[in-house]
Enzyme design. Structure first.
Site, short mmCIF file in Angstrom:
data_model
loop_
_atom_site.label_atom_id
_atom_site.label_comp_id
_atom_site.label_asym_id
_atom_site.label_seq_id
_atom_site.Cartn_x
_atom_site.Cartn_y
_atom_site.Cartn_z
CE LYS A 1 -3.78 -2.39 2.38
NZ LYS A 1 -4.74 -2.34 3.50
CG PHE B 1 -13.33 1.29 7.10
CD1 PHE B 1 -12.75 0.64 6.02
CD2 PHE B 1 -14.00 0.51 8.05
CE1 PHE B 1 -12.83 -0.73 5.88
CE2 PHE B 1 -14.08 -0.88 7.91
CZ PHE B 1 -13.50 -1.49 6.83
CG ASN C 1 -3.59 -2.79 6.94
OD1 ASN C 1 -3.47 -2.26 5.83
ND2 ASN C 1 -4.61 -3.57 7.25
CD GLU D 1 -8.17 -9.26 -4.13
OE1 GLU D 1 -7.04 -9.69 -3.89
OE2 GLU D 1 -9.02 -9.03 -3.24
#
Ligand code: IDP
Ligand code: MG
Length: 153
Positions: A13, A61, A116, A130
């Site tokens: 990320k 979120f 994270n 994905e």
């Protein structure tokens, strides 16, 4: 890919990229014995991320997550090997770094669920979805590594 092998989608990320953890994370998958089948540094747009996280669209979120994931480049990867989906999740640790054991990626390198550092597919179905979302078929390499016969019994 040989008969008992599978592929998973792993993404470092934006926080993992910014914190200089690309090499450390790739090292862990590589030294475990998994094979890198595809990799790119990509600035993902919000449409792609909304699709990637469509299962979470009703979570409070969700918008923050999509914004965070588009706040900088991510390293998108496909890793291949025996049981790589389940083992990859174990290597990541729990979703919340607070619950992640030392020795896992999230247990060793982060402290908050919103930052994270890494994503990993959680099932064969999500891995296939994905991988197809992030990569074109021609971006995925099918090759033999000389270590293969030393890893598989
Ligand atoms: P996973 O990444 O371990 O598969 P998911 O439940 O699929 O966890 O959630 C996707 C991502 O959404 C998490 O990795 C984390 O970045 C974020 N997330 C999950 N739960 C929360 C939360 O309660 N607050 C904020 N962000 C969250
Ligand atoms: Mg998930």
């Amino acid at each position: 890919m040989s008969g008992n092998e599978e592929r998973t989608f792993i993404a470092i990320k934006p926080d993992g990229v910014q914190r200089g953890l690309i090499g450390e994370i790739i090292k862990r998958f590589e030294q475990k014995g998994f094979k890198l089948a595809a990799m790119k540094l990509i600035q993902a747009d919000e449409d792609l991320l909304r699709q990637h996280y469509c299962d979470l669209k009703d979570q409070p979120f969700f918008h923050r997550l999509v914004r965070f994931m588009s706040s900088g480049p991510v390293v998108a990867m496909v890793w291949e090997g025996f049981d790589v989906i389940k083992t990859g999740r174990i290597m990541l640790g729990e979703t919340n770094p607070t619950d992640s054991k030392p020795g896992t990626i999230r247990g060793d390198f982060c402290i908050q669920v919103v930052r994270n550092i890494i994503h990993g597919s959680d099932s064969l179905e999500s891995a296939n979805t994905e991988i197809n979302l992030w990569f074109k078929p021609e971006e995925i390499c099918d090759y033999t590594k000389c270590q293969d016969s030393w890893l598989n019994g």
